[in-house]
Design a protein around this motif. Structure first.
Motif, short mmCIF file in Angstrom:
data_model
loop_
_atom_site.label_atom_id
_atom_site.label_comp_id
_atom_site.label_asym_id
_atom_site.label_seq_id
_atom_site.Cartn_x
_atom_site.Cartn_y
_atom_site.Cartn_z
N ARG A 227 0.91 -1.22 0.08
CA ARG A 227 0.04 -0.01 0.03
C ARG A 227 0.77 1.30 -0.06
NH1 ARG A 227 -3.98 -2.63 4.20
NH2 ARG A 227 -5.41 -3.85 2.35
N GLY A 228 1.99 1.01 0.53
CA GLY A 228 2.99 2.18 0.76
C GLY A 228 3.78 2.40 -0.55
N ASP A 229 3.71 1.72 -1.38
CA ASP A 229 4.58 1.70 -2.69
C ASP A 229 3.71 1.10 -3.89
OD1 ASP A 229 6.19 1.95 -4.59
OD2 ASP A 229 7.84 0.75 -3.66
N PRO A 230 2.96 1.88 -4.37
CA PRO A 230 1.86 1.36 -5.28
C PRO A 230 2.75 0.92 -6.62
CG PRO A 230 1.22 3.72 -4.86
CD PRO A 230 2.36 3.22 -4.04
N ARG A 231 3.87 1.18 -6.87
CA ARG A 231 4.54 0.70 -8.08
C ARG A 231 5.20 -0.38 -7.41
NH1 ARG A 231 7.28 5.47 -10.07
NH2 ARG A 231 7.95 4.26 -11.95
N ALA A 232 5.42 -1.18 -6.61
CA ALA A 232 6.23 -1.96 -6.41
C ALA A 232 6.19 -3.20 -7.22
CB ALA A 232 5.97 -2.54 -4.77
N PRO A 235 2.92 -4.61 -14.07
CA PRO A 235 1.69 -3.62 -14.28
C PRO A 235 0.87 -3.66 -12.97
CG PRO A 235 2.05 -4.79 -16.15
CD PRO A 235 2.77 -5.49 -15.30
N GLU A 236 0.04 -2.60 -12.99
CA GLU A 236 -0.64 -2.46 -11.80
C GLU A 236 -1.83 -3.72 -11.22
OE1 GLU A 236 -3.78 -1.48 -8.94
OE2 GLU A 236 -4.21 -1.76 -11.17
N PRO A 237 -2.36 -4.30 -12.34
CA PRO A 237 -3.21 -5.68 -12.13
C PRO A 237 -2.67 -6.56 -11.33
CG PRO A 237 -3.54 -4.83 -14.41
CD PRO A 237 -2.20 -4.07 -14.00
N PHE A 238 -1.19 -6.84 -11.34
CA PHE A 238 -0.67 -7.90 -10.67
C PHE A 238 -0.46 -7.44 -9.27
CE2 PHE A 238 0.64 -8.98 -15.01
CZ PHE A 238 0.25 -10.07 -15.05
N ALA A 241 -3.67 -7.81 -7.74
CA ALA A 241 -3.93 -9.45 -7.39
C ALA A 241 -3.21 -9.90 -6.10
CB ALA A 241 -3.43 -10.10 -8.61
N VAL A 242 -1.95 -9.29 -5.83
CA VAL A 242 -1.36 -9.56 -4.74
C VAL A 242 -1.82 -9.11 -3.42
CG1 VAL A 242 0.76 -9.50 -3.49
CG2 VAL A 242 0.93 -9.86 -6.13
N LEU A 243 -2.53 -7.79 -3.57
CA LEU A 243 -3.02 -7.28 -2.17
C LEU A 243 -4.46 -8.13 -2.08
CD1 LEU A 243 -2.88 -3.46 -2.84
CD2 LEU A 243 -2.25 -4.82 -0.60
N LEU A 324 12.48 -12.08 3.44
CA LEU A 324 13.53 -10.81 3.45
C LEU A 324 13.25 -10.05 4.70
CD1 LEU A 324 13.71 -9.71 -0.34
CD2 LEU A 324 15.62 -10.38 1.08
N LEU A 325 11.78 -9.58 4.70
CA LEU A 325 11.49 -8.92 6.27
C LEU A 325 11.85 -9.93 7.27
CD1 LEU A 325 7.97 -7.52 4.85
CD2 LEU A 325 9.96 -6.15 5.42
N GLY A 326 11.79 -11.06 7.10
CA GLY A 326 12.00 -11.95 8.45
C GLY A 326 13.44 -11.75 8.69
N ALA A 327 14.27 -11.85 7.58
CA ALA A 327 15.66 -11.79 7.89
C ALA A 327 16.54 -10.22 8.25
CB ALA A 327 16.44 -12.32 6.65
N GLY A 328 15.47 -9.54 8.38
CA GLY A 328 15.56 -8.01 8.64
C GLY A 328 16.07 -7.00 7.35
N MET A 329 15.66 -7.47 6.30
CA MET A 329 15.92 -6.73 5.05
C MET A 329 14.75 -6.24 4.56
SD MET A 329 18.61 -9.12 2.91
CE MET A 329 18.98 -10.59 3.95
N SER A 330 14.82 -5.26 3.35
CA SER A 330 13.78 -4.83 2.55
C SER A 330 13.45 -5.51 1.29
CB SER A 330 14.26 -3.45 2.16
OG SER A 330 14.79 -2.39 3.12
N PRO A 331 12.11 -5.39 0.90
CA PRO A 331 11.71 -5.98 -0.06
C PRO A 331 12.26 -5.41 -1.28
CG PRO A 331 9.77 -5.24 1.22
CD PRO A 331 10.92 -4.55 1.85
N PRO A 332 12.35 -6.09 -2.59
CA PRO A 332 13.01 -5.48 -3.62
C PRO A 332 12.25 -4.35 -4.02
CG PRO A 332 11.83 -7.65 -3.97
CD PRO A 332 11.69 -7.50 -2.74
N HIS A 333 13.12 -3.61 -4.77
CA HIS A 333 12.36 -2.25 -5.20
C HIS A 333 11.47 -2.61 -6.19
CE1 HIS A 333 12.39 1.89 -6.23
NE2 HIS A 333 12.90 1.57 -7.36
#
Ligand code: ME8
Length: 569
Positions: A227-232, A235-238, A241-243, A324-333
């Motif tokens: 939600r914080g990064d709508p371009r993560a 294209p948008e439909p994917f 879909a994940v949300l 990644l979050l579990g290992a203390g890292m950020s998700p990919p850009h």
């Protein structure tokens, strides 16, 4: 019209506006660059393809993912030329039940099968001019170190526990499935067999004690991220879909298998009776490549763009960011998602046996031709059906006739006897539309320069309208206008050539060399369209064209008879 579907994938990244000129110069691409948060010369960007299973030879779907990543990466290098700023990895996924079973069926040791098929992927990517900087094989020692370290971090953070895991497992897709995703279909003997609803591949019931990852804890953090990064995810439909998936409960995930059942993999540190789940193993490849667990990896993570097919979205958009979050890292850009190539409406896949061999396509259509076809025709949002006739038609009309024809018209000895980039005459083509006078030759339509430059066919229309072949170099009235028409068309070709570099590197090189554009004049920073129109000097004006290099792209349809014959055999 020269529309490259790659551009659609890029959406609002700026490349899609590349052919649209405003104020008659190519603007700097202002929006977020690919894979990096800013466009500074030292900003780093790391592109990845999926790592491909080695159970069978590569097909055009695999090549397509690699080409998308390659074009994105080449485009980024045009923007940020520093070699140290861009990294691009691909590779092969060599562990797991699927490979273990494929090797057994082929009567080979798993390592032998891996060596053979991984070499085929490497050869294909070399032949297709994939400009990757890294190739990873998950059977390498450096990868085992990275995976076991990553496991240790999850363990130390209390995110792994041992428990009884029971459910359906699909070896072909290497994934667990809930009952709702399983259906029954008649098997070879006519009996009903359980298969995956999505892929149609057989599933089997599994009940074992495994290590389990606390995936359920990550539902809210994943929602916050998306939600914080709508371009993560584009294209948008994917993204959407994940949300949607995250609206439902997220069960914990089994991340190991009994070694007696799955021996071909990386053992769980400190517990040889268990082998690490192949998807956890595979996803960590993205970190192994950049040196994880050594601190150097931090200069490439998370400025990472994963290019993937929609079939593996859940693994990359839910499991991987959660791990990644579990290992203390950020998700990919960024996660760039594309759809599938189909044959007669069915997904091209090794198990269906309907694959198109990419190496014979490269032979038949040339490397640049086939690259152009896949990138031009494939679309991220929906599947695209493959057939040979489509390739021939597209390449003949767009590369051979429209682009090649335009180059030929502007450089042929008959029209351009001095073999130069002729002068632009501001009297014939005043910067202000509507002026009249005996020497004004430009017409109202000629002022639609945005349109002229946005499309090769329209540039051909411009040339056709003024028919330079009917003008006379010996006439003092015609000569400046003839030069101007050729100058404008050559400027358009220069823009097309520069922008085509990520898609068809050799063809673009041939085109730019023919125009006399040197290697240092091919970056996006150098791309000023028609400066003479605005009263600025043009570095190419009066310059000798490069030497003749023959047809830019030969028509294919003459060889169609051969093609059909080759198909029948
Ligand atoms: O899933 N059309 O490997 P894989 C377009 N090893 N792209 C296609 C395609 C098609 N018909 N078929 C395959 C795996 N692809 C895992 C990945 S990553 C950490 C592990 C492309 O050999 C597309 O990119 O089955 C798809 O996601 C990928 O190949 C799957 O390749």
């Amino acid at each position: 019209m020269l529309r490259i579907s790659l551009l659609r994938l890029l959406g609002r990244t700026g490349l899609s506006r590349g052919l649209c000129l405003r104020d008659s110069r190519l603007r700097h691409y202002s929006s977020c660059p690919l894979g990096a948060r800013d466009d500074a010369q030292d900003a780093r960007a790391y592109f990845t393809t999926p790592i491909f299973y080695v159970n069978a030879a590569p097909h055009i779907g695999h090549l397509y993912s690699a080409l998308l990543a390659d074009a994105l990466c080449r485009y980024r290098r045009l923007r940020v030329p520093s070699a140290a700023a861009t990294r691009f990895s691909t590779g092969t996924d060599e562990h797991g039940l699927k490979i273990q079973q494929a090797a057994a069926t082929a009567g080979l040791a798993p390592a032998e099968l891996c060596d053979q098929v991984s070499a085929q992927f490497q050869q294909l990517f070399r032949e297709a001019s994939i400009s990757s900087t890294d190739f990873i094989r998950t059977t390498e020692a450096r990868h085992r170190v990275a995976v076991q370290h990553f496991w240790g971090v999850l363990k130390a953070r209390g995110l792994l526990y041992k428990g009884l895991y029971e459910g359906w497992y699909c070896a072909s897709d290497e994934c667990f499935l809930p009952e709702a995703k399983v259906t029954r279909q008649p098997g070879p003997s006519g009996d009903l067999c359980p298969v995956s609803l999505e892929s149609g591949h057989p599933v089997s019931w599994t009940k074992e004690e495994n290590y389990i990852f606390r995936l359920s804890q990550f539902r809210e953090p994943l929602q916050r991220w998306l939600r914080g990064d709508p371009r993560a995810i584009t294209p948008e439909p994917f993204h959407h879909a994940v949300l949607q998936w995250l609206e439902e409960e997220l069960p914990d995930l089994s991340v190991s298998r009994r070694s007696s059942h799955l021996h071909w993999g990386i053992p769980v540190p400190g517990d040889d009776s268990q082998t690490i789940y192949v998807w956890l193993d595979a996803l960590v490849n993205y970190l192994t490549v950049i040196g994880y667990p050594n601190a150097e990896f931090k200069s490439w993570w998370p400025t990472t763009s994963h290019i993937i097919g929609k079939d593996i979205l859940k693994f990359h958009a839910i499991y991987w960011p959660a791990l990644l979050l579990g290992a203390g890292m950020s998700p990919p850009h960024r996660i760039y998602v594309h759809s599938h190539w189909t044959v007669c409406g069915q997904k091209m896949s090794k198990s269906l046996g309907n694959v198109v061999d990419p190496r014979s396509c490269l032979d038949r259509y040339t490397v640049d031709g086939f690259r152009y076809f896949l990138l031009r025709q494939g679309v991220p949002h929906w599947d695209c059906d493959y057939y040979d006739e489509k390739v021939v038609k597209l390449l003949d009309s767009e590369l051979a006739d429209a682009l090649g024809g335009l180059l030929n018209r502007c450089t042929a000895k008959r029209i351009n006897p001095s073999g130069t980039y002729p002068a632009f005459c501001t009297t014939c083509f005043p910067s202000e539309p509507g002026l009249v006078g005996p020497s004004v030759r430009a017409q109202a339509e000629d002022y639609a320069l945005e349109a002229v430059s946005s499309c090769v066919r329209q540039t051909n229309g411009f040339v056709q309208r003024h028919a330079p072949w009917k003008l006379n170099w010996q006439s003092p009235v015609d000569a400046p206008w003839l030069g101007t028409v050729l100058h404008v068309a050559l400027e358009c070709l220069r823009v097309f050539g520069t922008l085509l570099q990520p898609v068809t590197p050799s063809l673009a090189d041939k085109l730019l060399s023919r125009l006399g554009v040197s290697a240092t004049e091919r970056g996006l920073g150098e791309l000023y369209f028609l400066p003479r129109f605005h009263g600025h000097p043009c570095p190419f004006e009066g310059r000798r064209l490069g030497s003749e290099t023959g047809l830019l792209f030969p028509r294919l349809d003459q060889s169609r008879a051969w093609l059909l014959k080759a198909h029948r055999t």
